[in-house]
Design a protein around this motif. Structure first.
Motif, short mmCIF file in Angstrom:
data_model
loop_
_atom_site.label_atom_id
_atom_site.label_comp_id
_atom_site.label_asym_id
_atom_site.label_seq_id
_atom_site.Cartn_x
_atom_site.Cartn_y
_atom_site.Cartn_z
N VAL A 61 0.84 -1.19 0.00
CA VAL A 61 0.00 0.00 0.00
C VAL A 61 0.88 1.25 0.00
O VAL A 61 1.75 1.41 0.86
CB VAL A 61 -0.94 0.01 1.22
CG1 VAL A 61 -1.80 1.27 1.22
CG2 VAL A 61 -1.82 -1.23 1.24
N GLN A 62 0.65 2.12 -0.98
CA GLN A 62 1.44 3.34 -1.11
C GLN A 62 0.81 4.47 -0.30
O GLN A 62 -0.41 4.53 -0.14
CB GLN A 62 1.52 3.76 -2.58
CG GLN A 62 2.20 2.74 -3.46
CD GLN A 62 3.62 2.45 -3.01
OE1 GLN A 62 4.45 3.35 -2.93
NE2 GLN A 62 3.90 1.20 -2.70
N ALA A 63 1.65 5.35 0.20
CA ALA A 63 1.16 6.52 0.93
C ALA A 63 0.34 7.39 -0.02
O ALA A 63 0.61 7.44 -1.22
CB ALA A 63 2.33 7.31 1.48
N LEU A 64 -0.64 8.08 0.52
CA LEU A 64 -1.46 8.98 -0.29
C LEU A 64 -0.64 10.16 -0.80
O LEU A 64 -0.88 10.68 -1.88
CB LEU A 64 -2.65 9.47 0.53
CG LEU A 64 -3.73 10.23 -0.21
CD1 LEU A 64 -4.31 9.39 -1.34
CD2 LEU A 64 -4.83 10.65 0.75
N VAL A 65 0.36 10.56 -0.02
CA VAL A 65 1.27 11.64 -0.41
C VAL A 65 2.68 11.03 -0.45
O VAL A 65 3.30 10.84 0.58
CB VAL A 65 1.21 12.82 0.59
CG1 VAL A 65 2.18 13.92 0.20
CG2 VAL A 65 -0.21 13.36 0.69
N PRO A 66 3.18 10.70 -1.65
CA PRO A 66 4.45 10.00 -1.75
C PRO A 66 5.68 10.86 -1.41
O PRO A 66 6.72 10.33 -1.06
CB PRO A 66 4.50 9.55 -3.20
CG PRO A 66 3.63 10.52 -3.92
CD PRO A 66 2.56 10.93 -2.95
N GLN A 67 5.56 12.17 -1.53
CA GLN A 67 6.62 13.12 -1.19
C GLN A 67 5.95 14.34 -0.57
O GLN A 67 4.89 14.77 -1.05
CB GLN A 67 7.39 13.58 -2.43
CG GLN A 67 8.15 12.50 -3.16
CD GLN A 67 9.46 12.19 -2.49
OE1 GLN A 67 10.23 13.08 -2.17
NE2 GLN A 67 9.71 10.92 -2.27
N ALA A 68 6.55 14.90 0.46
CA ALA A 68 5.97 16.09 1.08
C ALA A 68 5.76 17.17 0.02
O ALA A 68 6.65 17.44 -0.78
CB ALA A 68 6.89 16.61 2.19
N GLY A 69 4.56 17.74 -0.02
CA GLY A 69 4.25 18.80 -0.96
C GLY A 69 3.52 18.34 -2.21
O GLY A 69 2.97 19.16 -2.94
N VAL A 70 3.51 17.03 -2.48
CA VAL A 70 2.78 16.49 -3.63
C VAL A 70 1.30 16.48 -3.28
O VAL A 70 0.91 16.15 -2.16
CB VAL A 70 3.27 15.07 -3.98
CG1 VAL A 70 2.36 14.40 -4.99
CG2 VAL A 70 4.70 15.12 -4.52
N THR A 71 0.44 16.83 -4.23
CA THR A 71 -0.99 16.89 -4.00
C THR A 71 -1.66 15.59 -4.41
O THR A 71 -1.56 15.19 -5.58
CB THR A 71 -1.61 18.04 -4.83
OG1 THR A 71 -0.96 19.26 -4.47
CG2 THR A 71 -3.10 18.16 -4.59
N PRO A 72 -2.35 14.90 -3.48
CA PRO A 72 -3.10 13.72 -3.88
C PRO A 72 -4.38 14.14 -4.59
O PRO A 72 -5.00 15.14 -4.22
CB PRO A 72 -3.41 13.03 -2.55
CG PRO A 72 -3.40 14.13 -1.54
CD PRO A 72 -2.43 15.16 -2.04
N VAL A 73 -4.77 13.40 -5.63
CA VAL A 73 -5.98 13.74 -6.38
C VAL A 73 -6.86 12.51 -6.56
O VAL A 73 -6.39 11.38 -6.52
CB VAL A 73 -5.66 14.37 -7.76
CG1 VAL A 73 -4.97 15.71 -7.60
CG2 VAL A 73 -4.81 13.44 -8.62
N THR A 74 -8.14 12.77 -6.78
CA THR A 74 -9.11 11.72 -7.06
C THR A 74 -9.41 11.70 -8.55
O THR A 74 -8.87 12.51 -9.32
CB THR A 74 -10.42 11.98 -6.29
OG1 THR A 74 -11.05 13.14 -6.85
CG2 THR A 74 -10.18 12.19 -4.80
N GLU A 75 -10.33 10.84 -8.93
CA GLU A 75 -10.73 10.75 -10.32
C GLU A 75 -11.30 12.07 -10.84
O GLU A 75 -11.08 12.42 -12.00
CB GLU A 75 -11.78 9.63 -10.50
CG GLU A 75 -11.26 8.24 -10.24
CD GLU A 75 -11.08 7.90 -8.77
OE1 GLU A 75 -10.32 6.96 -8.46
OE2 GLU A 75 -11.69 8.58 -7.90
N ILE A 76 -11.99 12.80 -9.99
CA ILE A 76 -12.58 14.08 -10.43
C ILE A 76 -11.49 15.05 -10.86
O ILE A 76 -11.58 15.67 -11.92
CB ILE A 76 -13.44 14.71 -9.29
CG1 ILE A 76 -14.58 13.77 -8.89
CG2 ILE A 76 -13.96 16.08 -9.69
CD1 ILE A 76 -15.55 13.43 -10.00
N GLU A 77 -10.43 15.18 -10.05
CA GLU A 77 -9.34 16.09 -10.41
C GLU A 77 -8.60 15.59 -11.66
O GLU A 77 -8.15 16.38 -12.49
CB GLU A 77 -8.35 16.26 -9.25
CG GLU A 77 -8.89 17.08 -8.09
CD GLU A 77 -9.69 16.27 -7.08
OE1 GLU A 77 -10.33 16.88 -6.21
OE2 GLU A 77 -9.69 15.02 -7.16
#
Length: 198
Positions: A61-77
């Motif tokens: 399972v990967q972190a939702l934020v792989p690097q500090a400052g990266v924005t996680p997005v959903t299908e909508i984005e």
């Protein structure tokens, strides 16, 4: 046989197909662990992970934020990014396995080629592996899905080379979630020569 009975049988078979596969070796939940203990009112409960027909056994399972400052997005984005002329949605899967389908209007740059192809993302090569990324484009990175470490590895490599972390979004769901939601897929990627001009 009535349509209702056929539908119930099909649904039952689909759920059965997602059931745990027997006799599988322990699969990782995180990089270093195959189980997680949850302290419930009834005592400790061990959560393990087993391969199912609906979930890949590879990775963890990967972190939702792989690097500090990266924005996680959903299908909508992701859907909105596909129409944004200033953003590249990038399929970072490598080609060890044939890529049968992908997200429409996405580009393909394998995660293990990114370090040498930052020019495609608006960076300028200075010398060797040194890049200037003042004109970097916005990107949305994805790969196979929540267990896949390819796009997180690709993100880590370009951040290490100076790519602005604020211009990176991560769609952890990847192809697993995209297809599970029944969203449209295509064969083939958008040509890199149609990429945004920074």
């Amino acid at each position: 046989m009535s349509k209702r009975i056929v539908w119930a049988l099909a649904l039952g078979m689909a759920w059965a197909g997602c059931a745990q596969a027997a006799d599988e070796p322990p699969l990782r939940i995180t990089r270093d662990s195959t189980e997680f203990v949850v302290h419930t009112p009834g005592g400790p409960l061990v959560i393990k992970r087993s391969k199912t027909a609906c979930g890949a056994g590879k990775g963890f399972v990967q972190a939702l934020v792989p690097q500090a400052g990266v924005t996680p997005v959903t299908e909508i984005e992701v859907l909105h990014a596909l129409n944004d002329p200033a953003t590249m949605v990038i399929d970072m899967r490598d080609e060890d396995e044939p890529l049968k389908t992908t997200i429409p209007n996405s580009y393909h740059i394998p995660y293990n080629e990114l370090e040498d192809r930052l020019d495609v993302l608006g960076c300028q090569r200075l010398s060797g592996k040194s890049w200037a990324c003042r004109r970097a484009v916005n990107i949305v990175a994805f790969c196979h899905g929540p267990m896949c470490l390819q796009s997180p590895a690709g993100i880590a490599s370009i951040v290490r080379l100076g790519y602005p972390v604020g211009k990176i979004a991560y769609y952890r769901g990847g192809m697993t979630d995209w297809e599970a939601l029944g969203l449209t897929t295509v064969t083939g990627h958008r040509p890199l020569n149609s990429r945004p001009v920074p």
